[in-house]
Motif scaffolding. Structure first.
Motif, PDB file in Angstrom:
ATOM      1  N   HIS A  58     -18.650 -44.635  33.490  1.00  0.00           N
ATOM      2  CA  HIS A  58     -19.094 -45.446  34.210  1.00  0.00           C
ATOM      3  C   HIS A  58     -18.227 -46.492  34.913  1.00  0.00           C
ATOM      4  CE1 HIS A  58     -22.675 -43.526  32.899  1.00  0.00           C
ATOM      5  NE2 HIS A  58     -23.524 -43.916  34.048  1.00  0.00           N
ATOM      6  N   HIS A  85     -18.274 -38.855  37.729  1.00  0.00           N
ATOM      7  CA  HIS A  85     -19.919 -39.222  37.176  1.00  0.00           C
ATOM      8  C   HIS A  85     -20.662 -38.036  37.908  1.00  0.00           C
ATOM      9  CE1 HIS A  85     -23.673 -40.832  36.895  1.00  0.00           C
ATOM     10  NE2 HIS A  85     -23.462 -41.458  35.837  1.00  0.00           N
ATOM     11  N   HIS A  91     -30.050 -38.371  38.369  1.00  0.00           N
ATOM     12  CA  HIS A  91     -29.012 -39.170  37.768  1.00  0.00           C
ATOM     13  C   HIS A  91     -27.698 -39.096  38.594  1.00  0.00           C
ATOM     14  CE1 HIS A  91     -26.230 -40.110  34.202  1.00  0.00           C
ATOM     15  NE2 HIS A  91     -26.452 -41.071  35.004  1.00  0.00           N
ATOM     16  N   CYS A 144     -25.079 -47.187  38.936  1.00  0.00           N
ATOM     17  CA  CYS A 144     -25.883 -45.837  38.530  1.00  0.00           C
ATOM     18  C   CYS A 144     -27.425 -46.150  38.313  1.00  0.00           C
ATOM     19  CB  CYS A 144     -25.200 -45.314  37.083  1.00  0.00           C
ATOM     20  SG  CYS A 144     -26.014 -44.283  36.293  1.00  0.00           S
ATOM     21  N   HIS A 147     -28.154 -46.089  34.578  1.00  0.00           N
ATOM     22  CA  HIS A 147     -27.135 -46.972  33.572  1.00  0.00           C
ATOM     23  C   HIS A 147     -26.521 -48.341  34.131  1.00  0.00           C
ATOM     24  CE1 HIS A 147     -26.762 -42.463  32.047  1.00  0.00           C
ATOM     25  NE2 HIS A 147     -27.210 -43.254  30.731  1.00  0.00           N
TER      26      HIS A 147
HETATM   27 FE   LIG Z   1     -24.924 -42.838  34.622  1.00  0.00          FE
END
Ligand SMILES: [Fe+2]
Length: 159
Positions: A58, A85, A91, A144, A147
């Motif tokens: 990330h 990523h 996601h 993200c 996240h």
């Molecule tokens: Fe992620």
């Protein structure tokens, strides 16, 4: 309750509810466990020489010259993660942004369709006024959907 105190506590309550709603909203739409702690702050490498798997996937990776000439354009590439990523409907990276020090310079928004890989190139021009101490810190940020917000920095010498 005094009006000023009421307004202050209402604003703080709204802000924290918004952050929590963001994390729990993601969990509601996607059947994965979301760590709400990741949405409470800007995430950075805790120990850059020993990154965790989450940090490796990330943290923005900034590629730019370490020394540039004032007034001349140069390219700053920002890739998300040491291995890019994933980008998919459940996601994905929502945006990549570049700051020159504390000043926002630009941002690229991305959709979850998967057409784009999470890597962006910015063409930057710095002046001597931008670097009173001879250096500028480039700050790259990304968000993200599962996240949270992540940040990396890199110093560039301006001659
Ligand atoms: Fe992620």
């Amino acid at each position: 309750m005094e009006r000023r105190v009421f307004l202050k506590s209402a604003a703080i309550g709204t802000l924290s509810a918004g952050i929590a709603a963001s994390a729990f909203g993601a969990e509601r739409h996607y059947p994965v466990k979301v760590d709400p702690g990741l949405f409470e702050t800007i995430n950075r490498a805790k120990d850059p020489s020993h990154k965790t798997p989450l940090e490796m996937s990330h943290l923005p990776v900034i590629t730019a010259p370490s020394k540039v000439k004032a007034g001349e354009p140069f390219t700053v590439e920002v890739g998300i993660g040491e291995k890019l990523h994933p980008m998919g409907p459940s996601h994905w990276i929502e945006y990549i942004a570049l700051n020159i020090g504390n000043e926002p310079a630009g941002r690229i928004d991305m959709q979850s369709k998967g057409y784009l890989k999470p890597k962006a190139a910015f063409t930057v021009v710095l002046t001597k006024e931008d670097a009173p101490n001879g250096k500028v810190t480039l700050i790259a940020r990304q968000r993200c959907n599962l996240h949270g917000l992540w940040e990396s920095g890199m110093d560039v010498e301006v001659a």
